[in-house]
Enzyme design. Structure first.
Site, PDB file in Angstrom:
ATOM      1  N   TYR A 119       0.869  -1.251   0.070  1.00 52.70           N
ATOM      2  CA  TYR A 119      -0.144  -0.045  -0.098  1.00 52.70           C
ATOM      3  C   TYR A 119       0.803   1.233   0.012  1.00 52.70           C
ATOM      4  O   TYR A 119       0.287   2.222   0.063  1.00 52.70           O
ATOM      5  CB  TYR A 119      -1.179   0.089   1.133  1.00 52.70           C
ATOM      6  CG  TYR A 119      -1.845  -1.079   1.191  1.00 52.70           C
ATOM      7  CD1 TYR A 119      -2.865  -1.081   0.216  1.00 52.70           C
ATOM      8  CD2 TYR A 119      -2.035  -1.945   2.096  1.00 52.70           C
ATOM      9  CE1 TYR A 119      -3.944  -2.447   0.226  1.00 52.70           C
ATOM     10  CE2 TYR A 119      -2.964  -3.106   2.006  1.00 52.70           C
ATOM     11  CZ  TYR A 119      -3.697  -3.315   1.132  1.00 52.70           C
ATOM     12  OH  TYR A 119      -4.724  -4.048   1.066  1.00 52.70           O
ATOM     13  N   TYR A 514     -11.369  -1.010   0.189  1.00 51.61           N
ATOM     14  CA  TYR A 514     -11.364  -0.634   1.801  1.00 51.61           C
ATOM     15  C   TYR A 514      -9.984  -0.084   1.897  1.00 51.61           C
ATOM     16  O   TYR A 514      -9.720   0.753   3.186  1.00 51.61           O
ATOM     17  CB  TYR A 514     -11.627  -1.987   2.521  1.00 51.61           C
ATOM     18  CG  TYR A 514     -10.349  -2.573   2.945  1.00 51.61           C
ATOM     19  CD1 TYR A 514      -9.916  -2.433   4.318  1.00 51.61           C
ATOM     20  CD2 TYR A 514      -9.631  -3.445   2.199  1.00 51.61           C
ATOM     21  CE1 TYR A 514      -8.724  -3.013   4.640  1.00 51.61           C
ATOM     22  CE2 TYR A 514      -8.597  -4.181   2.558  1.00 51.61           C
ATOM     23  CZ  TYR A 514      -8.240  -4.137   3.744  1.00 51.61           C
ATOM     24  OH  TYR A 514      -7.151  -4.732   4.223  1.00 51.61           O
TER      25      TYR A 514
END
Length: 597
Positions: A119, A514
């Site tokens: 991420y 998410y």
């Protein structure tokens, strides 16, 4: 064809010793020099490290993560780069740093450990930000209460560290922690990013209770019952962060009045410096298991079997359905199975299943409680999955392969952290990855459609589909692992195109991510666009109210402060793929295509 240019960074034209090669936006070299002098006065000379040259951008590894940029750099390695890393030693230094950054208007990117792998790692969204490395010194397990089953931790406490604390203090027979796939991340950091694990306590954010937070202006607050002191005698003359907390701080989330905790998760509204996390009481018995699902078409049946078992809590933990290549990648790199740079055929995937004694999808779960309870649960689960022709059932002792995913999951599902899942990252040379993580209903039809949509785009990009469905109570996290070679610009370009395209495709079906990588935070944020982006407008209003100078993590998850032109800061879309090179021809017999699911 080269990718579109990124927004120019504030490069230092007269860089000398002890000056960063990338400055914070709108900050001069002279201003930054004064800023660094004050940083050293606050945190100590040894805790301030300046990134003077690109040569310092060493990717490192999961075991030794860098704090300067994204180890798995999707765009240019020298773009998401900090100007300096600063390691405060205690909460008052975090407060002083926030006040100083407001004074000089220097953006701050706080990290706990810096292992936000897939991420963006420790990299800041805005180049030239300082990285505030909280976990280097602030790494204490402040309390473990086995009777009430909770821990209070600082940002630098990893899942491994908390597990070792329980073992060292003979608490493992009383309470368990919940761990994600890899155990080296921060308990606090993973929780506020809303990460997940796999025991019955797998929803980490649900299991947090009470936080201590430094606001962007340097003020210190405690949430929930922590806003109330334990007794008035604990307050007078004692530093706020050292005041004894209320005895119910880690027992009741909500306290009195508006519930604030949510605005500090995945946000740029505060730096969490302490957090309570609920621990799982030892269930008194445990058994991990695996069920192999023979074909892609059986995925629909399997997910429809899972849904009622999960909501009725017959499936007690957070189970996973993993694709065959995900498990194969733990066993061997891609070259072991296929030397050519092309997609696997159906026959080749079936052969991998045969060689590894696995299904095209493999379901991992666990049973908790005394033996009679586990026997009843297992009988019900086995009967339900037996309607799938060819499904096979295994306990860890039934598997003898050198790198058994089931044996690794057997540890993970009882709260024992491991590093074994790192093996699939090396599927390709110079292994790197990012995650595409849409949310869907626990439904066979949704699973098949989501698999079809993602598989189609993976094939177009020339990227192997590696993924799993992580089953929550009423939803699924579909984690698509996009692997690429970070030293190959073409491989990086394919991965970037793939995630951008999947975000767009899935938004059209109402599937939102998410959590996501730095490079596509803005794109994901824009898909949450109900009522003319009303939620984003609210987030921006709160941001500007709590952080009027916009210095804390500007741009995180698409929320930009008013002093940034967010249109200028968005990452340009990657170029279109060469269709003649990467699009599959449906005429090629045997290649797996969505139409054949």
């Amino acid at each position: 064809m080269s990718p579109p240019p990124l927004k120019p960074v504030n490069r230092n034209p007269n860089k000398g010793k002890d000056e960063p090669f990338i400055l914070p936006p709108n900050v001069t070299s002279a201003q930054f020099s004064k800023f660094l002098k004050r940083c050293r006065e606050i945190c100590g000379v040894e805790n301030v490290k300046v990134i003077e040259a690109e040569e310092q951008l060493v990717d490192g590894s999961y075991y030794e993560p860098n704090k300067t940029h994204d180890m798995h750099h999707l765009v240019d390695r020298n773009y998401f780069v900090c100007s300096a890393t600063i390691s405060p030693r205690e909460v008052p230094e975090v407060q002083d740093m926030m006040r100083l950054c407001n004074e000089f208007e220097v953006p701050v990117w706080p990290v706990s450990i810096g292992r936000n792998t897939g991420y963006g790692g420790a990299a800041p969204r805005v180049p030239g930000s300082i990285v505030l490395e909280l976990g280097k010194h602030m790494n204490r397990v402040l309390e473990v209460n086995a009777e009430d089953a909770y821990a209070l931790v600082e940002p630098g406490v990893t899942f491994f560290a908390l597990h070792e604390y329980l073992e060292k203090n003979n608490l493992k027979d009383k309470v368990w922690i919940d761990v994600p796939d890899l155990g080296g991340g921060s308990v606090l950091g993973n929780t506020i990013e809303r990460g997940v694990g796999y025991t019955p306590y797998g929803d980490h954010w649900m299991m947090h209770c009470g936080m201590e937070v430094v606001l962007p202006t340097g003020e210190l607050i405690r949430t929930g019952m922590g806003a109330m002191p334990n007794s008035r005698d604990d307050v007078n003359g004692i530093r706020p962060d050292e005041q004894k907390p209320n005895r119910a701080w880690q027992l009741f989330n909500y306290g009195f009045g508006p519930y604030n905790d949510g605005i500090f998760s995945q946000s740029s509204l505060g730096i969490v410096v302490k957090m309570g996390i609920w621990l799982m009481p030892n269930p008194g018995g445990y058994q991990a298991y695996m069920i192999t699902i023979p074909t892609d078409k059986d995925l629909k049946t399997a997910v429809d079997i899972i849904r009622p078992l999960r909501t009725q809590m017959i499936l007690q933990n957070v189970p996973t359905l993993r694709s065959i290549l995900m498990d194969a990648a733990v066993a061997h790199p891609r070259s072991h199975f296929l030397k050519e740079d092309r997609p696997f055929t159906n026959a080749e995937l079936d052969q991998i299943c045969k060689d590894l004694d696995l299904g095209r999808w493999n379901f991992y779960g666990a049973l908790y409680g005394p033996q009679p309870v586990r026997d009843v649960l297992w009988s019900t689960i086995k009967q339900a999955f037996s309607v799938i022709p060819g499904a096979k059932f295994y306990f860890p002792e039934d598997r003898n392969e050198p790198f058994s995913v089931l044996k690794t999951r057997s540890l993970t599902l009882q709260g024992v952290p491991t590093f074994d899942e790192l093996r699939w990252v090396d599927w390709l040379p110079n292994g790197s990855h990012l995650f595409f993580s849409p949310i869907a209903k626990v439904s066979g039809d949704d699973a098949m459609l989501q698999y079809s949509v993602t598989l189609k785009r993976c094939l177009e990009a020339g990227v192997d589909f590696i993924g799993d469905f992580v089953i929550g109570m009423r939803e699924m996290h579909h984690i698509v692992c996009i692997t690429f070679n970070k030293k190959d610009p073409e491989s990086k370009r394919r991965a970037h195109w793939l995630i951008e395209t999947l975000i767009k495709d899935c938004a059209e079906y109402g599937w939102g991510e998410y959590r996501t990588h730095l490079a596509v935070m803005d794109q994901v944020a824009l898909t949450y666009d109900f009522n003319d982006n009303a939620q984003m407008k609210l987030n921006e209003q709160i941001k500007d109210a709590l952080d009027p100078k916009g210095i804390l993590a500007p741009g995180k998850n698409g929320v930009w402060p008013k002093n940034y032109n967010k249109e200028e800061w968005r990452i340009p879309k990657s170029v279109t793929l060469d269709k003649t090179q990467h699009t599959l021809s449906k005429k090629r017999s045997g290649w797996r295509t969505p139409e054949k699911l």
